[in-house]
Scaffold this active site. Structure first.
Site, PDB file in Angstrom:
ATOM      1  N   HIS A   9       0.831  -1.199   0.000  1.00 56.29           N
ATOM      2  CA  HIS A   9       0.000   0.000   0.000  1.00 56.29           C
ATOM      3  C   HIS A   9       0.871   1.257   0.000  1.00 56.29           C
ATOM      4  CE1 HIS A   9      -3.538  -2.449   1.915  1.00 56.29           C
ATOM      5  NE2 HIS A   9      -3.203  -2.859   0.721  1.00 56.29           N
TER       6      HIS A   9
HETATM    7  C1  LIG Z   1       0.604  -7.417  -4.672  1.00 51.29           C
HETATM    8  C2  LIG Z   1      -0.324  -6.303  -4.305  1.00 51.29           C
HETATM    9  C3  LIG Z   1      -1.412  -6.574  -3.484  1.00 51.29           C
HETATM   10  C4  LIG Z   1      -2.291  -5.555  -3.134  1.00 51.29           C
HETATM   11  N1  LIG Z   1      -3.446  -5.869  -2.470  1.00 51.29           N
HETATM   12  C5  LIG Z   1      -4.422  -4.931  -2.388  1.00 51.29           C
HETATM   13  C6  LIG Z   1      -5.739  -5.277  -1.959  1.00 51.29           C
HETATM   14  O1  LIG Z   1      -6.063  -6.444  -1.711  1.00 51.29           O
HETATM   15  N2  LIG Z   1      -6.664  -4.285  -1.863  1.00 51.29           N
HETATM   16  C7  LIG Z   1      -6.373  -2.971  -2.157  1.00 51.29           C
HETATM   17  O2  LIG Z   1      -7.239  -2.123  -2.014  1.00 51.29           O
HETATM   18  N3  LIG Z   1      -5.138  -2.628  -2.585  1.00 51.29           N
HETATM   19  C8  LIG Z   1      -4.175  -3.568  -2.745  1.00 51.29           C
HETATM   20  N4  LIG Z   1      -2.955  -3.224  -3.252  1.00 51.29           N
HETATM   21  C9  LIG Z   1      -2.658  -1.792  -3.499  1.00 51.29           C
HETATM   22  C10 LIG Z   1      -3.279  -1.196  -4.744  1.00 51.29           C
HETATM   23  O3  LIG Z   1      -3.365  -2.143  -5.770  1.00 51.29           O
HETATM   24  C11 LIG Z   1      -2.436   0.033  -5.142  1.00 51.29           C
HETATM   25  O4  LIG Z   1      -2.414   0.943  -4.076  1.00 51.29           O
HETATM   26  C12 LIG Z   1      -2.976   0.751  -6.365  1.00 51.29           C
HETATM   27  O5  LIG Z   1      -3.122  -0.168  -7.420  1.00 51.29           O
HETATM   28  C13 LIG Z   1      -2.067   1.910  -6.785  1.00 51.29           C
HETATM   29  O6  LIG Z   1      -2.647   2.590  -7.868  1.00 51.29           O
HETATM   30  P1  LIG Z   1      -1.923   3.782  -8.637  1.00 51.29           P
HETATM   31  O7  LIG Z   1      -2.863   4.224  -9.705  1.00 51.29           O
HETATM   32  O8  LIG Z   1      -1.441   4.780  -7.663  1.00 51.29           O
HETATM   33  O9  LIG Z   1      -0.632   3.104  -9.288  1.00 51.29           O
HETATM   34  P2  LIG Z   1      -0.561   1.889 -10.304  1.00 51.29           P
HETATM   35  O10 LIG Z   1      -1.809   1.114 -10.324  1.00 51.29           O
HETATM   36  O11 LIG Z   1       0.701   1.172 -10.012  1.00 51.29           O
HETATM   37  O12 LIG Z   1      -0.454   2.605 -11.724  1.00 51.29           O
HETATM   38  C14 LIG Z   1       0.689   3.215 -12.237  1.00 51.29           C
HETATM   39  C15 LIG Z   1       0.832   2.813 -13.700  1.00 51.29           C
HETATM   40  O13 LIG Z   1       1.712   3.726 -14.352  1.00 51.29           O
HETATM   41  C16 LIG Z   1       2.566   3.023 -15.223  1.00 51.29           C
HETATM   42  N5  LIG Z   1       3.773   3.840 -15.383  1.00 51.29           N
HETATM   43  C17 LIG Z   1       4.675   4.183 -14.433  1.00 51.29           C
HETATM   44  N6  LIG Z   1       5.621   4.985 -14.941  1.00 51.29           N
HETATM   45  C18 LIG Z   1       5.311   5.174 -16.251  1.00 51.29           C
HETATM   46  C19 LIG Z   1       5.913   5.913 -17.308  1.00 51.29           C
HETATM   47  N7  LIG Z   1       7.021   6.654 -17.121  1.00 51.29           N
HETATM   48  N8  LIG Z   1       5.349   5.853 -18.546  1.00 51.29           N
HETATM   49  C20 LIG Z   1       4.211   5.128 -18.759  1.00 51.29           C
HETATM   50  N9  LIG Z   1       3.603   4.416 -17.781  1.00 51.29           N
HETATM   51  C21 LIG Z   1       4.151   4.441 -16.544  1.00 51.29           C
HETATM   52  C22 LIG Z   1       2.795   1.701 -14.523  1.00 51.29           C
HETATM   53  O14 LIG Z   1       3.210   0.708 -15.422  1.00 51.29           O
HETATM   54  C23 LIG Z   1       1.429   1.428 -13.891  1.00 51.29           C
HETATM   55  O15 LIG Z   1       0.587   0.662 -14.727  1.00 51.29           O
HETATM   56  C24 LIG Z   1      -2.038  -4.225  -3.584  1.00 51.29           C
HETATM   57  C25 LIG Z   1      -0.953  -3.947  -4.399  1.00 51.29           C
HETATM   58  C26 LIG Z   1      -0.098  -4.978  -4.780  1.00 51.29           C
HETATM   59  C27 LIG Z   1       1.070  -4.646  -5.687  1.00 51.29           C
END
Ligand SMILES: Cc1cc2nc3c(=O)[nH]c(=O)nc-3n(C[C@H](O)[C@H](O)[C@H](O)COP(=O)(O)OP(=O)(O)OC[C@H]3O[C@@H](n4cnc5c(N)ncnc54)[C@H](O)[C@@H]3O)c2cc1C
Ligand SMILES: *[C@@H]1O[C@H](CO)[C@@H](O)[C@H](O)[C@H]1NC(C)=O
Ligand SMILES: *[C@@H]1O[C@H](CO)[C@@H](O)[C@H](O)[C@H]1NC(C)=O
Ligand SMILES: *[C@@H]1O[C@H](CO)[C@@H](O)[C@H](O)[C@H]1NC(C)=O
Ligand SMILES: *[C@@H]1O[C@H](CO)[C@@H](O)[C@H](O)[C@H]1NC(C)=O
Ligand SMILES: *[C@@H]1O[C@H](CO)[C@@H](O)[C@H](O)[C@H]1NC(C)=O
Ligand SMILES: *[C@@H]1O[C@H](CO)[C@@H](O)[C@H](O)[C@H]1NC(C)=O
Ligand SMILES: *[C@@H]1O[C@H](CO)[C@@H](O)[C@H](O)[C@H]1NC(C)=O
Length: 580
Positions: free
Chosen positions: A515
């Protein structure tokens, strides 16, 4: 006679809408056949859009789907498509992607300077393609403190839930955890709800009843295809700025590469509401700002990056909520479950659980799961000792175990906040590289106290009457703590010292629940409208803006935020331009 044509037309409309509804709510995972999704290799060298969103993750997808209704939107994702990859779509494969260390894996492993092994997404749908699926909203206080419009927040959660959230099938072991929590005083029992309420509840999940995962990429079904272009394998290397004669820098485009290494540029069309929006996640967003010249000046200069804005706050405030767990072997078979039940306590800790071989096993041949050393989880060694060799050895040791050793489950706790923060530093100018990140787990004594309280509550759950048929009475709590803290792998007994105090247990067995957040925090890097402070036409919208992790688990709120800000931006645009 006129009756028949009308009748047939109504019938046809009815059938069509039923079909559409069925498709929309289908429990099967299916390839949505998105006509707007392409490989970056097919993109023109230069193109123009109203919005350019960097990162097709948990926030980026709902944001792009929403903005496409009334604008031309480019969504750039460095990873590939989640569709057709069973490692992502099947619950039983949980951990497969996380243990795949190849450069094409949807998961990119990173190890924090603290020594805890973690992972970040590299796939359309982002973290929602890798996670344990638990779906739970943020509390009303969180929404109020964020300054969000509570009504639009509600509508945005519902928009998300219609497509990706389900009620989990609760079986015996999870039910025993639920009843044990209530017996341990985590009351009232609130039943099944997405809401964040003190007490014990059953939360939602993005896995449907057939164990198929529904991700943020599925929210692109809401998109208007003519308004959206999604490019895969399109890492963005730099945001481009214009600044004429000392005026504020203004974002006006990005540079990305394709799988053949060719460089492309996308620019904003002329128009005062057009923007570049960074949704690259907790690590990716501060990384991209720095690579583009917005960050602490010493770091930018160390990498020969032209300074656009000296902003010392970029990359500060990185946090990861520590997770600690106790393994409880069971005398009777248990179901395979990921997180379904949660105890929301007044002690600043959330209690959750996972059971069956999936915590560590998934078929003995694979050993995938939330607590498997294969994915980097190794609570039996203090963080700094979790070397690749130690992980490999744990995986080998696990193979030698009898099937019976895997019967049981982990009861875990995750603390709120956390209060402790760290920082992120660039290691290169390549968006595919991991930046270096430090979380400083338990640096603040309040975090440590919350962990200790959580372990005490877990002890009470294990010792509850409700849980009695899933524990061996001959195994004391101390033995269980010893097992979790010091065996060759997360579930073998070995006598050692890590259980000498709960404080030490917390520090030595700390793992991540993934997280992690911060890096582009509100009021430090972005303002309350998510605009990057000191720059025009640039926002950051994702988990990097959080000071504290929302709810018990963040993904519901990350997806909600994407939708919420999309609606806000659409309204702003409409208000400025007026109806056409
Ligand atoms: C193993 C795991 C288990 C989890 N379990 C849970 C759960 O059960 N319940 C829950 O609520 N949360 C859970 N989480 C947390 C939750 O999934 C994350 O907090 C959330 O997905 C983060 O979202 P975000 O949009 O901030 O980032 P992300 O979803 O990581 O999105 C960022 C995206 O940007 C892309 N990116 C990065 N840099 C660049 C660039 N320079 N150019 C182009 N693309 C780029 C990446 O490839 C990625 O796809 C878990 C996370 C993980 C990894
Ligand atoms: C699925 O995961 C396994 C194990 O990590 C890996 O070997 C395989 O290549 C992955 N398959 C896909 C389609 O990513
Ligand atoms: C939002 O929904 C929750 C229930 O899900 C409800 O308690 C709350 O009053 C709603 N708030 C608003 C402003 O609609
Ligand atoms: C920065 O530029 C200098 C001078 O061209 C060069 O010596 C140095 O290696 C560069 N550093 C990095 C990190 O690229
Ligand atoms: C948790 O908080 C409650 C209420 O404040 C308190 O009575 C209880 O002792 C605490 N439990 C633990 C394990 O600290
Ligand atoms: C747990 O570990 C401690 C420290 O090594 C040891 O003294 C104790 O005997 C162990 N207790 C059990 C029940 O395994
Ligand atoms: C084990 O714990 C005891 C106190 O319970 C302590 O005196 C001893 O130094 C510890 N040993 C190690 C190796 O940490
Ligand atoms: C789209 O824009 C048009 C014209 O500006 C406006 O009338 C319409 O309400 C907008 N639609 C949405 C969903 O904002």
């Amino acid at each position: 006679m006129a009756f028949f044509p009308v009748f047939w037309r109504i019938l046809a409309a009815l059938i069509t809408s039923l079909l559409i509804f069925h498709r929309f709510s289908s429990a099967q995972s299916w390839d949505p056949g998105y006509t707007f999704m392409h490989q970056a290799t097919t993109a023109p060298t230069v193109a123009f859009y109203d919005y350019i969103i960097v990162g097709g993750g948990t926030a980026g997808c709902p944001l792009a789907a929403t903005l496409s209704q009334n604008s031309s939107v480019l969504l750039l994702e460095r990873g590939g498509s989640p569709y057709g990859n069973a490692n992502i779509t099947d619950l039983a494969a949980f951990g497969a992607a996380l243990s795949d260390l190849s450069p094409t894996s949807p998961s990119q492993r990173f190890v924090s300077e603290d020594g805890v092994v973690s992972a970040r997404a590299r796939v359309l749908g982002g973290g929602s393609c890798l996670n344990a699926g638990f779906y739970s909203r943020a509390g009303h206080d969180y929404v109020r403190l964020a300054g969000w419009d509570a009504r639009l927040v509600n509508e945005s959660y519902q928009w998300v839930e219609k497509v990706v959230a389900f009620q989990p099938p609760l079986k015996q072991w999870q039910s025993a955890v639920r009843d044990g929590l209530v017996e341990a005083g985590i009351r009232p029992y609130n039943g099944f709800t997405y809401d964040h309420l003190y007490g014990t509840k059953v939360g939602g999940t993005i896995f449907d009843r057939n164990g198929h995962r529904h991700t943020a990429a599925d929210l692109l079904r809401y998109a208007k295809p003519s308004g959206l272009t999604v490019l895969l394998h399109a890492p963005v290397h730099q945001i481009l700025f214009t600044s004429r004669g000392g005026t504020r820098p203004k974002a006006h485009g990005v540079i990305f590469t394709d799988a053949n290494g060719l460089s492309h540029r996308a620019y904003l069309k002329r128009g005062s509401n057009n923007e570049v929006i960074v949704s690259s996640g907790a690590l990716g967003s501060p990384q991209l700002l720095m690579m583009s010249g917005i960050g602490p000046i010493e770091q930018l200069q160390a990498h020969n990056i032209t300074v656009v804005l000296d902003q010392p706050m970029v990359g500060l405030g990185m946090s990861d909520n520590p997770m600690n767990a106790v393994f409880v072997p069971s005398p009777q078979p248990v179901e395979v479950s990921l997180i379904q039940v949660v105890g929301i306590t007044h002690n600043g800790t959330y209690i959750e659980a996972a059971s069956g071989e999936n915590f560590a096993g998934g078929a003995r041949t694979q050993d995938y799961g939330m607590f498997s050393p294969r994915i980097g989880q190794l609570s039996t060694l203090p963080p700094k000792q979790r070397t690749q060799e130690a992980i490999d050895k744990a995986v080998e040791d696990m193979k030698a175990l009898p099937q019976s050793a895997f019967v049981g489950g982990f009861i875990l706790e995750k603390i709120m906040g956390p209060v402790s923060t760290g920082h992120l530093e660039l290691t290169s100018r390549n968006p595919n590289d991991n930046p270096s990140v430090t979380f400083n787990y338990f640096k603040d004594p309040r975090d440590l106290q919350r962990c200790v309280d959580g372990i005490k509550i877990i002890e009470n759950v294990i010792e509850s009457k409700a849980f009695s048929s899933f524990r061996f009475d001959s195994l004391s709590i101390v033995t269980l703590l010893n097992m979790t803290a010091s065996s060759p792998i997360n579930l073998l007994p070995k006598h050692a010292n890590a259980s000498r105090s709960l404080e030490q247990f917390c520090k030595d067995t700390v793992m991540t629940i993934w997280h992690f957040h911060g890096g582009c925090q509100i009021a430090r890097v972005v303002d309350r409208d998510y605009k990057v402070i000191g720059i025009d036409s640039l926002r950051v919208i994702d988990g990097s803006t959080f000071r504290n992790s929302p709810g018990t688990n963040p993904q519901a709120t990350v997806m909600m935020l994407g939708r919420y800000m999309g609606v806000k931006l659409m309204r702003e645009r409409h208000a400025t331009n007026g109806p056409k």
